[in-house]
Write an enzyme that holds these catalytic residues in place. Structure first.
Site, PDB file in Angstrom:
ATOM      1  N   ALA A  63       5.605   7.803  -4.730  1.00 23.94           N
ATOM      2  CA  ALA A  63       5.598   9.042  -3.959  1.00 23.94           C
ATOM      3  C   ALA A  63       5.996   8.713  -2.533  1.00 23.94           C
ATOM      4  CB  ALA A  63       4.203   9.643  -3.976  1.00 23.94           C
ATOM      5  N   GLU A 130      -1.819   3.223  -6.532  1.00 24.84           N
ATOM      6  CA  GLU A 130      -2.439   4.268  -5.697  1.00 24.84           C
ATOM      7  C   GLU A 130      -3.779   3.845  -5.111  1.00 24.84           C
ATOM      8  OE1 GLU A 130      -1.058   4.709  -8.638  1.00 24.84           O
ATOM      9  OE2 GLU A 130       0.148   6.537  -8.664  1.00 24.84           O
TER      10      GLU A 130
END
Ligand code: NAI
Length: 673
Positions: A63, A130
């Site tokens: 991302a 993440e």
């Protein structure tokens, strides 16, 4: 169609290429582009299967991390719902083959798993990192990964966040084939094989999810590891919970639960702090008056003076980066001791599996021991690490000035001494700089780079660049006693000691700061003799395990009685406030004096050199999150109770009056420079 996602065709095979350099991040426009082409190929009768590949040097690295900050601050530009795009890919009637090179991390990995097949170049890596930003996968990563890789591997990947090689990805069923040579050609050939066959949907593959009896111990073990190895962190446990959801909820419900957990993590202080650290590590490399274009001095050979605790470690760091090192000592016994230590440290690394014996043998060959300055005219840089004292340092620098070639960098590892005074022993102060490594030098990531009054920009730029080559985080600081890190550390330790003397108890002081997240308590390394000799504030056994020492308690009591220090009960909160705000107050002075460029520089120093917990973002960031007014009030209270040492830093006062944060100081400084 957007330029970010291109569609071409090769005899019945659609080729979807993501072009969002440099790393094909999932910025706004990319998911939309993918959705559009997937719809298009499903309508196109001539297409039988598709390949999705990343343009340039990688698949999709993840991302766009800046987008996370926009989401939490309500400034999101509102991208399309990524999980919906992934479902659309998975529902495609034409099989989609994901072709992975470089990295498929985070959202990139989630994208890859929504395909029906995955092929990878042998050098590729996949992962769900993440958690390193205090997050969990938010687009079904925790739901699809266990279905491909099984519970154990999925737990490890989601909770620890480490990358997995293409070979391991094949072994665990994450990818279906490795492709040597041309990845696109191989992927297209693979797609032809799959065309017309039923395409497996990852979300329907339940065979690796196991039975409740089989998997319960796996979750228990993962939670125990996370609590131990990722102390106080919420994201690893959230990731484990989410993977568990995959085993007990239908896919859609598992995804909804994951989303909730993701959002909770995203809005947590921990994630905000870790994202601050991620950007901070990049920010510290920027020095307003030493621009990127500043020329650097080639450093191909280095000498280290002194092979003690620090010199030996520094020699290893240089050799590990492939640089030949001349290691100079004062006499043969000291040199023998230094070399023996280096060998012992390397042997430990081999036994722990960090290095291979061959790697170590090659590194040792790069370290050339010497007792004279004979080889010094040939080196590009010298790092001095002799005893801490102005006289021995000046003597060495005068000698270096005499023997080194013009243009060689003369660096000192001093942890407290005045760099300008050291430089004054030479005829070339513009080539003198501080390179302050932390102990053990071959382990600790921090490198404080100390700028003297006359240090040239080229020398600074070279040392900043060298820090990267040495796999260190270089932070530029100004010249003052203790520079930034140790100058702040001093009041921190002072308060810890005072607290012990006021009756808090040595273990309580250490315990409170350990629970706050510090790697170790402030008193665990200090005091009478320290760990090395078996006695400090604690007693140490042969494995350097600490046990409370009743003698110390008695000594402290006696000393406090003699000094007339009243004894009282002290709460863990007060211990933390006293020690941490002592760091913050001194940090504010350092900023005001320009010893550090930005508050984040102090944060990065504390995370990498002093065991400050990354999930609190560093001392200055932590103060911002507590609220500077609250910090100031507490400092003022300590000032009243304990006197002059607690004089509030003027910058702290100024910032609360102006409603500013330390983080604002970063921006103003970088913008106006
Ligand atoms: P150390 O006492 O372990 O080593 C110093 C070495 O320098 C000794 O082996 C000595 O024989 C050698 N030496 C002295 N004069 C010499 C000369 N003229 N030529 C060649 N070798 C000479 O000291 P340590 O701990 O390694 O400290 C070195 C420097 O690093 C000091 O400035 C210290 O403040 C700094 N430092 C120390 C840290 C630590 O945790 N020990 C951390 C960061 C910096």
């Amino acid at each position: 169609m957007s330029d970010l996602v291109r569609l071409t065709k090769d005899d019945g095979i659609a080729i979807i290429t993501i072009n969002n350099p440099p790393v094909n991040a999932l910025s706004p426009g990319v998911p939309e582009g993918i959705a559009e082409v997937v719809e298009q190929i499903n309508k196109d009768e001539s297409v039988r299967a598709a390949v999705l590949i990343g343009g340039g040097r990688t698949f999709v690295a993840g991302a766009d991390i800046k987008e996370f900050g926009k989401l939490t601050s309500g400034k999101s530009s509102g991208t399309m719902d990524f999980p919906v795009v992934l479902l659309q890919i998975e529902n495609s009637r034409k099989p989609v083959v994901m072709a992975i090179h470089g990295t498929a991390f985070g959202g990139g990995m989630e994208l890859a798993m929504a395909g029906h097949y995955r092929v990878a170049a042998p050098g590729a890596q996949v992962g769900q990192p993440e958690v390193k930003l205090g997050l969990i996968p938010g687009a079904a990563g925790t739901q699809r990964l266990p279905r491909l890789a099984g519970i154990t591997k999925a737990l490890e990947m989601c909770a620890e966040g480490n990358p997995v090689s293409a070979q391991d990805a094949l072994k665990f069923g994450i990818v279906d084939r490795l492709i040597e040579g041309d990845l696109l050609a191989g992927a297209v050939a693979f797609a032809r094989e799959t065309a017309g066959k039923p395409a497996p949907k990852t979300r329907e593959r339940n065979e690796k999810l196991g039975t409740p009896e089989q998997i319960a111990p796996l979750f228990a073990a993962a939670r125990e590891t996370a609590r131990k190895k990722q102390r106080n962190l919420i994201a690893p446990l959230a990731a484990i919970d989410a993977v568990e959801d995959a085993t007990r909820l239908p896919f859609a419900e598992g995804c909804a639960a994951e989303r909730e957990r993701f959002v909770r993590c995203l809005f947590s202080d921990q994630s905000k702090a870790l994202i601050h650290v991620f950007f901070g590590e990049r920010e510290v490399a920027k020095i307003p008056d030493v621009p990127k274009e500043t020329s650097v001095i080639p450093v191909n050979a280095v000498a280290v003076v002194g092979s003690g605790t620090m010199g030996g470690g520094i020699a290893m760091v240089l050799a590990n980066a492939g640089l030949p090192v001349l290691l100079k000592e004062a006499d043969q016994p000291a040199l023998d001791r230094g070399l023996a230590n280096i060998r012992k440290n390397y042997a430990n690394s081999v036994s722990r599996g960090r290095f291979t014996q061959q790697f170590v043998d090659e590194r040792l060959k790069l370290i050339q021991p010497t007792l004279s300055y004979d080889g010094f005219p040939a080196v590009d840089m010298v790092i001095e690490a002799v005893f801490e004292g102005m006289a021995p340092k000046k003597e060495v620098f005068a000698e270096l000035d005499r023997v080194c070639k013009p243009g060689a960098i003369l660096a000192s590892n001093t942890s407290t001494l005045n760099i300008d005074e050291i430089a004054s022993a030479t005829s070339r102060p513009e080539f003198v700089i501080g390179t302050h490594f932390f102990s053990p030098a071959n382990v600790m990531r921090l490198l404080e780079i100390v700028r003297g009054k006359k240090t040239s920009k080229e020398v600074i730029a070279t040392c900043m660049q060298l820090s990267k080559k040495l796999r260190k985080v270089g932070v530029l600081v100004g010249n003052c006693r203790g520079f930034a890190g140790n100058r702040m550390f001093h009041p921190y330790i002072r308060e810890a000691t005072f607290l012990a003397e006021e009756g808090a108890g040595v273990e309580a002081v250490d315990g409170a700061l350990y629970n706050f997240g510090m790697a170790m308590g402030p008193l665990a390394e200090l005091g009478r003799y320290g760990q090395k000799t078996g006695a400090g504030w604690y007693k140490y056994d042969e494995n350097r395990r600490a046990t409370p020492d009743p003698e110390v308690a008695e000594m402290v009591r006696k000393w406090a009685a003699e000094a007339g220090i009243p004894q009282r009960r002290i709460s863990p909160e007060e211990i933390v406030d006293r020690c941490i705000y002592a760091l913050v107050n001194e940090g504010a002075r350092i900023l005001e004096e320009g010893i550090a460029l930005r508050a984040v520089d102090l944060d990065i120093i504390y995370l990498n050199g002093y065991g400050f917990p990354a999930y609190r973002g560093g001392p200055m960031w932590y103060a911002d999150t507590v609220g500077l007014k609250k910090v100031y009030d507490r400092v003022a209270e300590f000032h009243q109770q304990h006197g002059e040492l607690w004089q509030p830093a003027p910058l702290l006062k100024q910032f609360i009056e102006q409603g500013k944060l330390f983080a604002d100081f970063n921006r103003e400084q970088s913008a106006t420079a």
